[in-house]
Design a protein around this motif. Structure first.
Motif, PDB file in Angstrom:
ATOM      1  N   ASP A   1       0.832  -1.200   0.000  1.00  9.65           N
ATOM      2  CA  ASP A   1       0.000   0.000   0.000  1.00  9.65           C
ATOM      3  C   ASP A   1       0.869   1.254   0.000  1.00  9.65           C
ATOM      4  OD1 ASP A   1      -2.259  -1.558   0.066  1.00  9.65           O
ATOM      5  OD2 ASP A   1      -2.460  -1.487   2.233  1.00  9.65           O
ATOM      6  N   ALA A   2       0.518   2.187  -0.847  1.00  9.32           N
ATOM      7  CA  ALA A   2       1.248   3.445  -0.922  1.00  9.32           C
ATOM      8  C   ALA A   2       0.499   4.514  -0.140  1.00  9.32           C
ATOM      9  CB  ALA A   2       1.399   3.874  -2.378  1.00  9.32           C
ATOM     10  N   GLY A   3       1.234   5.478   0.350  1.00 10.70           N
ATOM     11  CA  GLY A   3       0.637   6.581   1.079  1.00 10.70           C
ATOM     12  C   GLY A   3       1.229   7.900   0.637  1.00 10.70           C
ATOM     13  N   VAL A   4       0.557   8.979   0.979  1.00  4.82           N
ATOM     14  CA  VAL A   4       1.001  10.326   0.614  1.00  4.82           C
ATOM     15  C   VAL A   4       1.131  11.159   1.872  1.00  4.82           C
ATOM     16  CG1 VAL A   4       0.378  12.435  -0.629  1.00  4.82           C
ATOM     17  CG2 VAL A   4      -0.066  10.199  -1.665  1.00  4.82           C
ATOM     18  N   GLN A   5       2.198  11.931   1.933  1.00  2.15           N
ATOM     19  CA  GLN A   5       2.410  12.843   3.058  1.00  2.15           C
ATOM     20  C   GLN A   5       2.674  14.239   2.505  1.00  2.15           C
ATOM     21  OE1 GLN A   5       5.654  11.750   5.621  1.00  2.15           O
ATOM     22  NE2 GLN A   5       5.233  13.387   7.062  1.00  2.15           N
ATOM     23  N   ASP A   6       1.930  15.209   2.987  1.00  3.91           N
ATOM     24  CA  ASP A   6       2.135  16.607   2.598  1.00  3.91           C
ATOM     25  C   ASP A   6       3.204  17.184   3.508  1.00  3.91           C
ATOM     26  OD1 ASP A   6       2.055  19.264   1.898  1.00  3.91           O
ATOM     27  OD2 ASP A   6      -0.077  19.529   2.294  1.00  3.91           O
ATOM     28  N   LEU A   7       4.351  17.530   2.931  1.00  2.00           N
ATOM     29  CA  LEU A   7       5.458  18.085   3.717  1.00  2.00           C
ATOM     30  C   LEU A   7       5.434  19.608   3.750  1.00  2.00           C
ATOM     31  CD1 LEU A   7       8.242  15.617   2.561  1.00  2.00           C
ATOM     32  CD2 LEU A   7       6.852  15.532   4.634  1.00  2.00           C
ATOM     33  N   GLY A   8       4.467  20.200   3.061  1.00  2.00           N
ATOM     34  CA  GLY A   8       4.305  21.651   3.120  1.00  2.00           C
ATOM     35  C   GLY A   8       5.350  22.415   2.322  1.00  2.00           C
TER      36      GLY A   8
END
Length: 130
Positions: free
Chosen positions: A112-119
């Motif tokens: 499973d892939a995920g996304v993280q907003d690092l700003g």
């Protein structure tokens, strides 16, 4: 991961982006220079682990190579996560549970892939897909 496996992963990333609605977004592999005028782009990384696990016996036995596939999506600072988030989520959807054939060497099996907003970072906004 072997060089053939890394190349197969990079080709899968290019194919996933070109099959999406973001096909005009340029993608650069690790080590490639990003032109200065590029405002939204993807940097794709294959981060192999040094660990290799044998999954069979004999000279032709297969091995399990562990690693991380990562796409960093960059966009202009102070414009939020809209377009960069859309690109990152499209790539995450394409890679989730994807099986990538690496020539005669076997398969790269994605979880499973995920996304993280690092700003906002320096002069860019960054989203990370792993």
């Amino acid at each position: 991961m072997t060089p053939a496996m890394i190349t197969a992963c990079e080709n899968a990333a290019l194919n996933a982006l070109s099959a999406s609605s973001h096909r005009r977004t340029p993608m650069f592999m690790s080590g490639q220079a990003v032109p200065a005028a590029t405002s939204i782009y993807v940097r794709f990384w294959v981060l192999p682990s040094p660990e290799v696990f044998q999954v069979g016996l004999g000279v032709d036995a297969r091995s399990r190579n562990v690693g991380v596939l990562q796409a960093d999506v960059y966009g202009p600072k102070d414009r939020g996560a809209g377009e960069t988030g859309d690109i990152a989520f499209a790539l995450a959807k394409a890679f989730t549970r994807l099986d990538i054939e690496a020539e005669a060497e076997g398969w790269v099996v994605c979880k499973d892939a995920g996304v993280q907003d690092l700003g906002d970072m320096d002069e860019e906004h960054k989203q990370m897909m792993r």
